[in-house]
Design an enzyme around this catalytic site. Structure first.
Site, PDB file in Angstrom:
ATOM      1  CB  SER A 168      35.584  47.457  34.768  1.00 55.99           C
ATOM      2  OG  SER A 168      36.063  46.314  34.077  1.00 55.99           O
ATOM      3  CG  ASP A 213      40.949  42.971  40.676  1.00 61.57           C
ATOM      4  OD1 ASP A 213      40.609  42.424  39.632  1.00 61.57           O
ATOM      5  OD2 ASP A 213      42.122  43.248  40.970  1.00 61.57           O
TER       6      ASP A 213
HETATM    7  P1  NG1 Z   1      41.972  43.056  36.393  1.00 59.93           P
HETATM    8  O1  NG1 Z   1      42.588  42.817  35.051  1.00 59.93           O
HETATM    9  O2  NG1 Z   1      42.170  44.451  36.879  1.00 59.93           O
HETATM   10  O3  NG1 Z   1      40.524  42.597  36.418  1.00 59.93           O
HETATM   11  C1  NG1 Z   1      43.030  40.700  37.200  1.00 59.93           C
HETATM   12  C2  NG1 Z   1      42.470  39.831  38.346  1.00 59.93           C
HETATM   13  C3  NG1 Z   1      43.185  40.089  39.668  1.00 59.93           C
HETATM   14  C4  NG1 Z   1      44.697  39.962  39.506  1.00 59.93           C
HETATM   15  C5  NG1 Z   1      45.148  40.825  38.313  1.00 59.93           C
HETATM   16  C6  NG1 Z   1      46.630  40.604  38.054  1.00 59.93           C
HETATM   17  C7  NG1 Z   1      40.101  39.588  37.765  1.00 59.93           C
HETATM   18  C8  NG1 Z   1      38.691  39.889  38.141  1.00 59.93           C
HETATM   19  N1  NG1 Z   1      41.049  40.150  38.529  1.00 59.93           N
HETATM   20  O4  NG1 Z   1      42.759  42.089  37.476  1.00 59.93           O
HETATM   21  O5  NG1 Z   1      42.724  39.120  40.632  1.00 59.93           O
HETATM   22  O6  NG1 Z   1      45.060  38.603  39.333  1.00 59.93           O
HETATM   23  O7  NG1 Z   1      44.449  40.512  37.114  1.00 59.93           O
HETATM   24  O8  NG1 Z   1      47.392  40.974  39.162  1.00 59.93           O
HETATM   25  O9  NG1 Z   1      40.371  38.878  36.819  1.00 59.93           O
HETATM   26 MG    MG Z   2      38.411  42.771  36.135  1.00 62.35          MG
END
Ligand code: NG1
Ligand code: MG
Length: 512
Positions: A168, A213
């Site tokens: 998100s 992401d």
């Molecule tokens: P999410 O949890 O979808 O935001 C996070 C990290 C990614 C990656 C994943 C694990 C942020 C903004 N993004 O994703 O870069 O490390 O965890 O693969 O924290």
């Molecule tokens: Mg995130």
């Protein structure tokens, strides 16, 4: 990315009331509410989707390739701007959200010079400001340092569940950066530039994240997953799934265990970044010729496990899978302490002082930990990077392509890799949770090929690779055996499971 530099093709599509099918109702409501809020029509809409990560978890900040897919869930921002920059040295931001109960309307007078972001506040508008800050870097690079941004009125509507592992935050930051670029007259926005500033500026809101992401949010293309790579520099290319019968589907199911990375960062996400960076330095000191420095790279702390990898194999002809297999072996024989390493043990392993360890690895983002599990984290990273390559070759190596009689066997191989990722996330990386583990078991027993957490974990979403003819069985099993045992609202039940199709990345729509 071959030759042509992919751009967002600003004002790529012309939005008309009929053009977006069932999304049209939501977009029309956004534009009507915009008019009601600001007393003027929106000039354009900036869109950026969430993503589900198929495989390659927690390795983007170690600079290994991963395989996300853009989703239908997205952030859309309706925007209008003032014609001329204001003359009093500041420009005005008016930010409103369609969900005004949860996200109060805010107004800011921002000085031309910089955008300050108070990352200690979990304030929704910080993400817009992160995107603004990133876009200003690009605008200043192009138009000079005394560039004066225009005032903006913005109305946001997001359908990516927050804290749900579907990025998100990255969708919001990417859509915001794009909106600022278009508002300030950019016609063609380079996707790579946009991604790079979105990655760096998202770190300003307190999560020391990798780049998967934002890349997925900006680069995704309809009908394909995306291979995102970080070395030698950021790149992304579409990856297509072979047509199988029954067709392959991805189900994304919420655990509704929320993981707010800003709060848990010091003991979860940001701590893993520290452990991986320490492991890189430790392996580099033990296995590379003395004096070989880790290269400065895009890792959140300026170094990465991949940096060690490049040092160790600097002039090898060995294939990537061969290199990773070797690194798994070396990790087992070098990082032998299962119980983890104290700061002092990390320091002596690297050959620096404890203070230098604290300065280098533990001072840009707060982390809390007595022992750092370098062995387990490094083993996850190398084995996961290898699984991504194996998954990719199943999809692209024609000698492994499914033929009509071995579809199930082929899909089961893909699913097996995803199940191995889940085991590694649970056992080695310790970023799963009992609820996600339970959901994976339920889905597999109901006929899914592969099930795992997606995103950072510690809650959030699970993703399941399933044959189209099993979607309903798996949905039923999850409702009966997981959701019905817990109190969820009708709204939550409605949003709990989506069958996701690969969707487009960032785009801008001129409103006519
Ligand atoms: P999410 O949890 O979808 O935001 C996070 C990290 C990614 C990656 C994943 C694990 C942020 C903004 N993004 O994703 O870069 O490390 O965890 O693969 O924290
Ligand atoms: Mg995130």
């Amino acid at each position: 990315m071959s030759g042509s530099v992919p751009t967002v093709n600003a004002l790529q599509d012309i939005y008309t009331k009929q053009s977006l099918g069932d999304q049209g109702v939501r977009w029309n409501k956004l534009l009507e509410k915009f008019q009601a809020t600001y007393g003027r029509p929106a000039q354009f809409v900036s869109r950026s989707p969430g993503r589900v990560n198929i495989i390659g978890e927690h390795i983007d900040y170690s600079l290994y390739s991963c395989l996300p897919m853009g989703m239908t869930h997205d952030v859309i921002l309706a925007v209008s701007t003032d014609r001329e920059p204001s003359q009093d040295g500041t420009y005005k931001l008016k930010l409103a959200n369609t969900d005004e109960q949860r996200f109060a309307t805010r107004e800011f007078d921002v000085p031309f010079s910089e955008v300050e972001i108070d990352a200690t506040q979990h304030e929704w508008t910080n993400y817009f400001k992160a995107g603004l800050r990133g876009a200003l870097q690009l605008l200043r690079k192009k138009h000079g340092d005394d560039f004066k941004p225009k005032s903006m009125q913005v109305l946001m509507d997001g359908t990516v569940p927050a804290g749900g592992g579907l990025s998100s935050s990255a969708a919001f930051v990417s859509a915001s950066a794009l909106a600022v670029m278009i508002a300030n007259g950019e016609k063609d926005v380079d996707k790579k530039d946009l991604t790079e500033v979105a990655i760096v500026s998202e770190r300003a809101v307190g999560v020391n994240s990798g780049g998967m992401d934002q890349s997925a949010s900006i680069f995704s293309e309809k009908g394909s997953a995306l291979l995102v790579s970080f070395v030698p520099s950021l790149s992304a290319r579409p990856v297509f799934f072979p047509k199988t019968d029954p067709e392959l589907c991805f189900m994304v199911a919420q655990s509704y265990v929320t993981s707010n990375k800003q709060v848990t960062g010091p003991i979860h996400y940001n701590l893993r970044v520290v452990e991986c960076s320490m492991a890189a330095a430790y392996l580099n000191a033990k296995l590379c010729p003395s004096g070989t420095e880790l290269p400065k790279d895009a890792g959140p702390l300026g170094v990465s496990i991949r940096g060690f990898h490049e040092n160790y194999f600097k002039d090898t002809k060995k294939s990537m899978p061969g290199q990773l297999t070797k690194l798994i072996e070396l990790t087992k024989s070098t990082l032998t302490q299962e119980e983890g390493y104290t700061t002092e043990e990390v320091a002596s392993g690297i050959g620096i002082t404890t203070d230098e360890v604290i300065a280098r690895f533990m001072s840009s983002f707060p982390v809390r930990g007595e022992r750092f599990k370098l062995r387990q984290r490094a083993l996850h990273v190398f084995t996961e990077a290898l699984r991504v390559l194996q998954f990719l070759s199943l999809l692209e190596d024609t000698s492994q392509a499914p033929s009509s009689d071995n579809t199930v066997e082929f899909n089961a191989k893909l699913g097996k890799l995803m199940n191995e990722t889940q085991d590694s996330c649970r056992e080695l990386y310790e970023c799963s949770c009992p609820e996600i583990d339970e959901m994976c078991t339920i889905a597999r027993e109901a006929g899914g090929y592969g099930s795992r957490l997606t995103g950072a974990g510690w809650g959030g979403c699970s993703v399941h690779l399933v044959p189209a003819d099993k979607v309903e069985d798996i949905r039923k099993a999850l409702v009966e055996k997981y959701y019905s045992k817990r109190k969820f609202s009708a709204k939550e039940m409605e949003a709990a499971i989506v069958v996701s199709r690969p969707m487009n990345g960032s785009a801008v729509y001129k409103v006519v």
